[in-house]
Design an enzyme around this catalytic site. Structure first.
Site, PDB file in Angstrom:
ATOM      1  N   GLU A 200     -42.607 -42.398  13.415  1.00 27.35           N
ATOM      2  CA  GLU A 200     -43.942 -42.305  13.649  1.00 27.35           C
ATOM      3  C   GLU A 200     -44.596 -43.650  12.839  1.00 27.35           C
ATOM      4  O   GLU A 200     -43.912 -44.140  11.744  1.00 27.35           O
ATOM      5  CB  GLU A 200     -44.672 -41.163  13.157  1.00 27.35           C
ATOM      6  CG  GLU A 200     -44.477 -40.098  13.896  1.00 27.35           C
ATOM      7  CD  GLU A 200     -45.174 -38.843  13.303  1.00 27.35           C
ATOM      8  OE1 GLU A 200     -45.265 -37.711  14.106  1.00 27.35           O
ATOM      9  OE2 GLU A 200     -45.727 -38.900  12.315  1.00 27.35           O
ATOM     10  N   HIS A 208     -55.196 -34.960   5.502  1.00 22.58           N
ATOM     11  CA  HIS A 208     -54.780 -34.041   6.358  1.00 22.58           C
ATOM     12  C   HIS A 208     -55.352 -32.882   6.857  1.00 22.58           C
ATOM     13  O   HIS A 208     -55.907 -32.168   5.883  1.00 22.58           O
ATOM     14  CB  HIS A 208     -53.298 -33.574   5.537  1.00 22.58           C
ATOM     15  CG  HIS A 208     -52.504 -32.806   6.086  1.00 22.58           C
ATOM     16  ND1 HIS A 208     -51.076 -32.824   5.887  1.00 22.58           N
ATOM     17  CD2 HIS A 208     -52.516 -31.944   7.087  1.00 22.58           C
ATOM     18  CE1 HIS A 208     -50.673 -32.068   6.666  1.00 22.58           C
ATOM     19  NE2 HIS A 208     -51.333 -31.130   7.414  1.00 22.58           N
ATOM     20  N   GLU A 275     -51.580 -29.332  13.288  1.00 20.75           N
ATOM     21  CA  GLU A 275     -52.027 -30.263  11.947  1.00 20.75           C
ATOM     22  C   GLU A 275     -52.317 -31.760  12.718  1.00 20.75           C
ATOM     23  O   GLU A 275     -51.450 -32.396  13.518  1.00 20.75           O
ATOM     24  CB  GLU A 275     -50.675 -30.158  11.215  1.00 20.75           C
ATOM     25  CG  GLU A 275     -50.132 -28.877  10.950  1.00 20.75           C
ATOM     26  CD  GLU A 275     -50.100 -28.778   9.388  1.00 20.75           C
ATOM     27  OE1 GLU A 275     -50.305 -29.618   8.573  1.00 20.75           O
ATOM     28  OE2 GLU A 275     -50.162 -27.472   9.108  1.00 20.75           O
ATOM     29  N   ARG A 292     -46.681 -19.986  12.688  1.00 21.95           N
ATOM     30  CA  ARG A 292     -46.579 -18.749  11.584  1.00 21.95           C
ATOM     31  C   ARG A 292     -48.188 -18.780  10.948  1.00 21.95           C
ATOM     32  O   ARG A 292     -48.814 -19.747  11.304  1.00 21.95           O
ATOM     33  CB  ARG A 292     -45.679 -18.999  10.768  1.00 21.95           C
ATOM     34  CG  ARG A 292     -45.706 -20.282   9.957  1.00 21.95           C
ATOM     35  CD  ARG A 292     -44.893 -20.556   8.716  1.00 21.95           C
ATOM     36  NE  ARG A 292     -44.656 -21.930   8.148  1.00 21.95           N
ATOM     37  CZ  ARG A 292     -45.377 -22.493   7.681  1.00 21.95           C
ATOM     38  NH1 ARG A 292     -46.684 -21.920   7.346  1.00 21.95           N
ATOM     39  NH2 ARG A 292     -45.333 -23.816   7.238  1.00 21.95           N
TER      40      ARG A 292
END
Length: 475
Positions: A200, A208, A275, A292
């Site tokens: 990436e 974040h 995310e 999760r």
């Protein structure tokens, strides 16, 4: 609804799930390794089974042992918590074959979203922005170097099956690419038994930002707002807060829509997290999905007045979501600090051992999720997270002040913890102003350690970080 749920985990998350089960009138069954014989979740449970020796590979990662207990104890379902088997597609498949509900998405979805390269491709096809990078897996270092030249340096080498900062390397210099690629591949092979890699473009100094989503089997997908997880060390989160001060209402809405689109594209069911990285210039990109419950889920619960673990269980039992998107109206501000048994002054070395004395904070707007108690033993075999300190207040500045007070009340005698370091971060001007990004710890660690040493080594309460009223102003 389920009658019995096996909790396939340990520590604070095992206690968290145990409590949710008890409140839902579901009988919890717990498992433990020989090292966790005295753990809090074991002492709370009426039904507790030892599944092997201390190493997690021979206990908490032993699928056969866990399923043997689940069958013997006549459990309807397994809750994997986070870590260990929570994102293991083979375990979800094995539960399905055994006729036991896996509280999470299907194995196929875990497999698809757990492969970072495949997840990127799915997001691109679904119109969710992704960081520029390789189209699929990178077969070798030489090919990767060619792709990196096309993308433009700096680049990020990532393990397709990675997580937690492992199997990941930043590359700024083309001459270092091949060595770092092989280093990352070897780490991925050791940690995940999978050395597939991809590339990436490295977005420098981003925020974040992750969005909590919840979905059921009837096509209902709800996003419960974002969390800013930018205070992190080597890819490991230390502090999270919600809402993110850096987001405008318009950007928040756009990212929330992208998170829902991502979950729909995956055919997701259960609790998950989308995310993103947010660049300094305001562009956001999908980086991965966690299939999760997250460590930092309590701050979302506390601002949205929801119980995400309870909702996970309901959805896995075949029920519809108990709330709609319109019901989610976040209120106030919440912060979580992860208290780890580690020594920041010595490279964050783990600090296992027996807790001689413990005092946890309380009061208005304070929540502690932990498996600690006075006299408990912290074994050296597992993650160093021992407690999560969560605070809520009507405003961000009030939440920061409440967290300072709560950290000051926290006493863990015996193992060294990062509590003092977290306390100093709460006073740092960049944190107070909300102007930090993922580079915060790297850029400020020396100052934070100096403040910590001064505060812990001096008799004066005024030592450590400067604490004046002018500093407590959010810009």
């Amino acid at each position: 609804m389920f009658q019995r749920i096996l909790i396939a985990n340990r520590g604070e998350i095992a206690v968290r799930v145990f409590r949710a089960c008890r409140e839902m009138d579901i009988e919890p069954v717990v498992v433990y390794s020989e090292a966790d014989r005295e753990a809090l979740h074991v002492q709370l449970a009426e039904h507790a089974y030892c599944i092997g020796p201390a190493p997690s590979a021979k206990s908490y990662l032993d699928m056969d042992a866990i399923l043997t207990v689940a069958k013997a104890a006549q459990c309807d379902a397994v809750h994997p918590g986070y870590g260990f088997l929570s994102e293991n597609a083979a375990f979800a498949d094995a539960c399905a074959r055994a006729g036991i509900a896996f509280i999470g998405p299907t194995g196929d979805v875990i497999r698809m979203m757990g492969n970072k390269s495949a997840a990127r491709d799915l997001m691109k096809r679904s119109g969710v922005p992704v960081v520029p990078g390789s189209d699929g897996a990178v077969p070798d270092a030489r090919t990767g170097a060619q792709i990196a030249e096309r993308i433009g340096y700096p680049v990020l080498i990532k393990a397709a099956a990675g997580g937690g900062g492992r199997g990941m390397r930043r590359v700024f210099d083309p001459d270092q690419f091949e060595g770092l690629f092989e280093e990352a591949r070897a780490e991925a092979r050791a940690c995940f038994n999978d050395d597939e890699m991809y590339l990436e473009k490295l977005v420098l100094n981003p925020h974040h930002i992750e969005f909590q989503i919840m979905a059921d089997a009837y096509g209902n997908v709800v996003q419960l707002g974002e969390r800013d997880c930018s205070i992190q060390r080597r890819g490991q989160k230390m502090i999270e807060e919600t809402p993110a001060r850096v987001l405008s209402p318009e950007l928040r809405a756009k990212m929330g829509e992208a998170a829902v689109a991502a979950a729909r594209a995956a055919g997701y069911r259960g609790a998950g997290t989308i995310e993103f990285v947010l660049s300094p210039t305001g562009e956001f990109y999908f980086i991965e999905m966690n299939t999760r419950i997250q460590v930092e889920h309590p701050i979302t619960e506390i601002v949205t007045a929801t119980d995400l673990v309870r909702e996970q269980i309901r959805v896995a039992a075949g029920l519809k979501l108990s709330f709609s998107q319109e019901d989610i109206q976040p209120r106030g501000h919440a912060i979580e600090c992860r208290i780890n048994a580690e020594d920041p002054a010595h490279g964050f070395l783990p600090s296992p051992g027996r807790v001689g004395f413990l005092h946890l904070p309380g009061g208005c707007g304070v929540r502690v999720d932990t498996g600690l108690y006075s006299g408990c033993e912290l074994p050296p075999f597992y993650d160093s997270l021992v407690a999560k300190l969560i605070v809520w207040a009507p405003t961000r500045l009030e939440a920061i002040r409440r967290m300072r007070r709560a950290l000051e009340e926290t006493v863990v005698e015996g193992p060294v913890t990062n509590t003092d370091l977290l306390h100093q971060i709460m006073y740092h001007p960049k944190f107070v102003r909300g102007s930090y990004d993922t580079s915060f710890i790297d850029q400020n660690m020396d100052t934070l350690l100096a403040w910590t040493n001064a505060a812990t080594g001096a008799a004066s309460a005024e030592a450590g970080a400067p604490r004046d009223r002018e500093q407590d102003r959010e810009e």
